[in-house]
Design a protein around this motif. Structure first.
Motif, short mmCIF file in Angstrom:
data_model
loop_
_atom_site.label_atom_id
_atom_site.label_comp_id
_atom_site.label_asym_id
_atom_site.label_seq_id
_atom_site.Cartn_x
_atom_site.Cartn_y
_atom_site.Cartn_z
N PRO A 2 0.82 -1.35 0.03
CA PRO A 2 -0.04 0.00 0.11
C PRO A 2 0.94 1.21 -0.02
N ASP A 3 0.30 2.17 -0.26
CA ASP A 3 1.01 3.58 -0.42
C ASP A 3 1.39 3.98 0.90
N LEU A 4 2.45 4.43 1.13
CA LEU A 4 3.03 5.11 2.36
C LEU A 4 2.69 6.30 2.85
N PRO A 5 2.38 6.74 3.71
CA PRO A 5 2.05 8.11 4.25
C PRO A 5 2.85 9.10 3.83
N THR A 6 2.44 10.42 3.33
CA THR A 6 3.55 11.53 2.95
C THR A 6 3.56 12.52 4.23
N THR A 7 2.52 12.40 5.23
CA THR A 7 2.62 13.37 6.20
C THR A 7 2.14 12.69 7.36
N ARG A 8 2.37 13.42 8.56
CA ARG A 8 1.88 12.89 9.80
C ARG A 8 1.37 13.91 10.69
N ARG A 9 0.46 13.51 11.60
CA ARG A 9 0.13 14.37 12.71
C ARG A 9 0.83 14.26 13.83
N ALA A 10 1.23 15.33 14.57
CA ALA A 10 2.15 15.37 15.70
C ALA A 10 1.70 16.46 16.50
N PHE A 11 1.83 16.28 18.06
CA PHE A 11 1.79 17.30 18.92
C PHE A 11 3.17 17.91 19.00
N ARG A 12 3.35 19.30 19.14
CA ARG A 12 4.60 19.82 19.51
C ARG A 12 4.29 20.85 20.64
N ARG A 13 5.06 21.03 21.67
CA ARG A 13 5.12 22.05 22.51
C ARG A 13 4.97 23.18 22.21
N THR A 14 3.90 24.18 23.03
CA THR A 14 3.75 25.63 22.50
C THR A 14 4.78 26.32 23.35
N ASP A 15 5.69 25.80 24.45
CA ASP A 15 6.50 26.42 25.46
C ASP A 15 5.98 27.75 25.80
N ASP A 16 4.56 27.79 25.93
CA ASP A 16 3.80 28.80 26.72
C ASP A 16 3.54 28.13 28.17
N TRP A 113 18.08 12.19 24.96
CA TRP A 113 16.79 11.88 25.56
C TRP A 113 15.70 12.06 24.54
N LEU A 114 14.77 10.92 24.23
CA LEU A 114 13.30 11.71 23.42
C LEU A 114 12.52 12.60 24.12
N ALA A 115 12.25 13.58 23.20
CA ALA A 115 11.16 14.76 24.22
C ALA A 115 11.90 15.66 24.90
N ALA A 116 13.36 15.58 24.68
CA ALA A 116 14.12 16.57 25.38
C ALA A 116 15.27 17.14 24.28
N ASP A 117 16.19 16.22 23.99
CA ASP A 117 17.29 16.60 23.30
C ASP A 117 16.99 16.19 21.87
N GLU A 118 16.00 15.42 21.44
CA GLU A 118 15.22 15.07 20.37
C GLU A 118 13.86 14.97 20.36
N ASP A 119 13.19 15.20 19.08
CA ASP A 119 11.84 14.88 19.19
C ASP A 119 11.37 13.45 19.78
N GLY A 120 9.98 13.67 20.55
CA GLY A 120 9.55 12.42 21.03
C GLY A 120 8.73 11.67 20.19
N VAL A 121 7.72 11.16 20.67
CA VAL A 121 6.96 10.24 19.98
C VAL A 121 5.17 10.51 20.14
N LEU A 122 4.80 11.75 20.27
CA LEU A 122 3.39 11.99 20.45
C LEU A 122 3.10 12.37 18.92
N ALA A 123 3.17 11.31 18.01
CA ALA A 123 2.75 11.41 16.71
C ALA A 123 2.15 10.09 16.27
N ASP A 124 1.62 10.13 15.22
CA ASP A 124 0.72 9.10 14.68
C ASP A 124 1.68 8.21 13.78
N PHE A 125 2.91 8.75 13.22
CA PHE A 125 3.97 8.18 12.73
C PHE A 125 5.23 8.53 13.24
#
Length: 348
Positions: A2-16, A113-125
């Motif tokens: 099947p066709d692979l996804p070309t985009t993903r949904r992810a949550f990023r921190r607002t830092d507010d 560390w994931l979610a600190a030095d690099e992006d974490g995993v709060l995403a669908d891909f």
């Protein structure tokens, strides 16, 4: 294929970090058209939240984090594509990344560390190099599997060195604590749980009734270490899973037997270095081993998964709640307020 996804949904921190404002924002991002040679594309099925996630999104992490990064480091997913030089993983494998992607054997000198030095995993891909991915136990559903990488591996590492029949004090009722409770019971250890809530303690005593669970309320017993000593006939516990930090470390050491271990896995309480008066004398007098637990290595996570598979252990009894992926903001706030007993998980 099947066709692979070309985009993903992810949550990023607002830092507010203003109280009452959103702490994460849902975004859509492009995925690479081609995977690098040893990369793996994973479809995420479940993401488990930890206090660390709420702390980082609220600006409380004691170490620097990348701006507007993706939170979370506990996830379980399915391999849907691999680079042309991937050797050990196949499409369809159930996997999770390790929390510290530089810690493969416990001998590495760096960390990331994931979610600190690099992006974490709060995403669908998510995409990771295969060297930092571990295969998950086949018998666990996605929700239960998602709690293994951070909470599970941290608990596994914290309990190392305690022999069958010994006594452990586990502080709190959060994710690491409840995973440690499960592992300790499976390993034949006597368990004391501490909490500020009689209701949480009573619920746990009913849920884990055989053998009886010992408990201490540190709110109604401010000198709670003395209560722990009473439960151990004045000897002290063999190991403490310490989550409070500076405000609890001294008391943890006071109720640890001579030559015992304090595994420091967190810093939930307000930090005050003045609490460390008498620390050196206490360490020397009690011959205490105080060790920092930073989740664990890839080897630790693989060993934990092997143990879970061998015992066919399950974790439905320490899942506090599940919510859909889109409710990440509410789930993070729930953790921040300390309402959970066990693990809160987002399903994708």
């Amino acid at each position: 294929m099947p066709d692979l996804p070309t985009t993903r949904r992810a949550f990023r921190r607002t830092d507010d970090f203003t109280p009452g404002t959103p702490k994460v924002k849902l975004v859509t991002e492009d995925l690479p058209a081609k995977l690098s040679a040893t990369s793996v594309l994973v479809k995420v099925h479940a993401i488990s939240l930890n206090y660390r996630d709420a702390n980082i999104t609220n600006g409380g992490n004691p170490w620097p984090v990348t701006p507007n990064g993706i939170p979370c480091n506990d996830a379980a997913g399915e391999v849907i594509a691999i680079g042309d030089q991937v050797k050990y993983l196949e499409i369809g494998d159930r996997v999770a990344p390790i929390v510290d992607t530089e810690n493969l054997t416990n001998r590495e000198t760096g960390r990331s560390w994931l979610a600190a030095d690099e992006d974490g995993v709060l995403a669908d891909f998510i995409i990771f190099d295969e060297r930092v991915l571990c295969k998950l136990p086949q018998h666990l559903d996605w929700v239960q599997a998602s709690i293994v990488p951070c909470a599970g591996t941290t608990a596994w590492s914290a309990l190392k060195g305690v022999k069958f029949g010994r006594t452990v004090l586990i502080q709190g009722t959060g994710g690491v604590a409840m995973f440690a409770l499960k592992l300790a019971r499976a390993a034949g250890l006597r368990v004391i749980i501490s909490s500020s809530s009689d209701k949480k303690l009573d619920d746990l005593k009913r849920k884990f009734s055989s053998p009886p669970l010992l408990t201490v309320n540190y709110s109604t017993h401010p000198e709670w270490h003395e209560e722990v000593l009473k439960l151990t006939d004045g000897v002290g516990v063999d190991l403490v899973v310490e989550v409070g930090g500076s405000s609890t470390l001294i008391k943890s050491m006071k109720c640890t037997r001579r030559g015992g271990i304090v595994s420091v896995v967190g810093y939930l309480s307000k930090q005050d270095n003045q609490q460390f008066d008498g620390l050196l004398g206490l360490i020397i007098d009690r011959r205490t081993i105080v060790r920092g637990i930073n989740a664990g290595s890839k080897q630790d996570q693989d060993d934990l998964c092997a143990a879970i598979t061998a015992t066919q252990m399950t974790f439905e009894d320490i899942i506090d709640s599940t919510q859909p992926f889109e409710k990440a903001e509410e789930a993070i706030q729930y953790i921040w307020e300390g309402k959970q007993v066990g693990k809160s998980v987002l399903t994708v």
